[in-house]
Scaffold this motif. Structure first.
Motif, PDB file in Angstrom:
ATOM      1  N   ALA A  62       0.697  -1.278  -0.005  1.00  0.00           N
ATOM      2  CA  ALA A  62       0.028   0.034  -0.026  1.00  0.00           C
ATOM      3  C   ALA A  62       0.818   1.372  -0.014  1.00  0.00           C
ATOM      4  CB  ALA A  62      -0.800   0.085   1.248  1.00  0.00           C
ATOM      5  N   LEU A  63       1.977   1.286   0.736  1.00  0.00           N
ATOM      6  CA  LEU A  63       2.947   2.429   0.695  1.00  0.00           C
ATOM      7  C   LEU A  63       3.832   2.394  -0.286  1.00  0.00           C
ATOM      8  CD1 LEU A  63       3.439   2.362   4.686  1.00  0.00           C
ATOM      9  CD2 LEU A  63       1.993   3.945   3.298  1.00  0.00           C
ATOM     10  N   LYS A  64       3.960   1.424  -1.333  1.00  0.00           N
ATOM     11  CA  LYS A  64       4.996   1.516  -2.214  1.00  0.00           C
ATOM     12  C   LYS A  64       4.812   2.697  -3.062  1.00  0.00           C
ATOM     13  CE  LYS A  64       7.084  -1.567  -5.777  1.00  0.00           C
ATOM     14  NZ  LYS A  64       7.016  -2.686  -6.475  1.00  0.00           N
ATOM     15  N   LYS A 123      -6.032   4.372  -2.107  1.00  0.00           N
ATOM     16  CA  LYS A 123      -5.182   4.048  -0.987  1.00  0.00           C
ATOM     17  C   LYS A 123      -4.991   5.331  -0.320  1.00  0.00           C
ATOM     18  CE  LYS A 123      -4.256  -0.214  -2.434  1.00  0.00           C
ATOM     19  NZ  LYS A 123      -4.888  -1.346  -1.362  1.00  0.00           N
ATOM     20  N   ALA A 124      -5.223   5.509   0.840  1.00  0.00           N
ATOM     21  CA  ALA A 124      -5.264   6.906   1.616  1.00  0.00           C
ATOM     22  C   ALA A 124      -5.214   6.372   3.029  1.00  0.00           C
ATOM     23  CB  ALA A 124      -6.696   7.650   1.406  1.00  0.00           C
ATOM     24  N   TRP A 125      -4.731   7.287   3.753  1.00  0.00           N
ATOM     25  CA  TRP A 125      -4.810   7.557   5.191  1.00  0.00           C
ATOM     26  C   TRP A 125      -6.063   7.799   5.641  1.00  0.00           C
ATOM     27  CZ3 TRP A 125      -0.553   5.663   7.693  1.00  0.00           C
ATOM     28  CH2 TRP A 125       0.521   5.743   6.988  1.00  0.00           C
ATOM     29  N   ASP A 145      -5.592   0.353   3.738  1.00  0.00           N
ATOM     30  CA  ASP A 145      -4.906  -0.473   2.816  1.00  0.00           C
ATOM     31  C   ASP A 145      -6.026  -1.640   2.274  1.00  0.00           C
ATOM     32  OD1 ASP A 145      -4.917  -1.641   5.161  1.00  0.00           O
ATOM     33  OD2 ASP A 145      -3.335  -2.835   4.568  1.00  0.00           O
ATOM     34  N   ASP A 146      -7.406  -1.413   2.617  1.00  0.00           N
ATOM     35  CA  ASP A 146      -8.144  -2.224   2.383  1.00  0.00           C
ATOM     36  C   ASP A 146      -8.983  -1.982   1.038  1.00  0.00           C
ATOM     37  OD1 ASP A 146      -7.316  -4.284   4.368  1.00  0.00           O
ATOM     38  OD2 ASP A 146      -8.852  -3.170   5.889  1.00  0.00           O
TER      39      ASP A 146
END
Length: 236
Positions: A153-155, A186-188, A181-182
């Motif tokens: 997810a953070l890549k 993709k976000a915080w 990350d589900d």
């Protein structure tokens, strides 16, 4: 992705299972003994568990109590989510995945920061919201594949947890930041509390750092209301 919840669950299983889960809880380098340090921020008991005279007002009273509690926690935390993450990373190297302002059973308020370290190692670090000092930490090895999912997810992400906390702070006092990350986007995930304790949910884009309102929770609430209405109608 709040790994502290998983750690707490493992500890509870250890007690309930008569030692069966103790080996799981002890996996990895456990330095949780340092977590005995008491937070400098202690919350007062507002007797929120008192019985209500009128059951019809329970929901309203509970909402008011929650807002009052949220407001008290947000005001009591002098250390921001971003600063708590920074302090935790200074204690344990790795990638911060979540930070949550949490009230403990003893009335103390702490920042719980989850960090993905080297070799799929997870660190849960407690930071004092009054002083910014690290109170303690717990370390465990990844056993359910969370590390791989987080890494994927953070890549290539341009916005880290600290950046997301700073961005969301423009919307209110940040009480939690967590990696979403589900979903496909993709976000915080960030949660803020207003001065009166009202909570709001936000999405912080992993690439641009743009903050947008998270409508998913309100949508779920509406669905629940609709379901309740349908159930009421079916009983007639």
């Amino acid at each position: 992705m709040k790994r502290n919840i998983v750690i707490a669950t493992v500890a509870a299983l250890a007690l309930a299972g008569g030692g069966t889960a103790t080996a799981l809880a002890a996996t990895g380098d456990d330095d949780s003994s340092a977590a005995a340090k008491k937070s400098s921020v202690q919350l007062k008991d507002d007797n929120r568990d008192n019985d209500r005279d009128d059951d019809r007002h329970d929901d309203r009273d509970n909402d008011q109590d929650d807002a009052k509690e949220n407001s008290a926690e947000a005001k009591a935390a002098k250390v921001t989510a971003a600063d708590a993450i920074k302090a935790a990373l200074a204690d344990k190297s790795g990638t911060a995945v979540s930070a949550e302002l949490d009230d403990e059973d003893n009335g103390g308020l702490v920042w719980d920061v989850d960090i993905l370290g080297k070799g799929s190692t997870w660190h849960s670090v407690q930071v004092d919201p009054g002083t910014g000092k690290v109170l303690g930490s717990h370390t465990e090895q990844d056993e359910d594949g969370d590390a791989n999912r987080v890494a994927a997810a953070l890549k290539g992400a341009s916005t880290n947890a600290e950046d997301a906390a700073k961005a969301a702070a423009a919307k209110g006092t940040v009480t939690s930041v967590d990696l979403d990350d589900d979903g496909t986007a993709k976000a915080w995930d960030a949660e803020t509390a207003s001065g009166k304790g009202a909570e709001s949910d936000w999405k912080v884009d992993l690439q641009s750092g743009k903050v947008t309102a998270d409508k998913s929770d309100s949508h779920d609430d509406n669905d629940s209301d609709d379901d309740d209405s349908d159930d009421d109608g079916s009983d007639d």
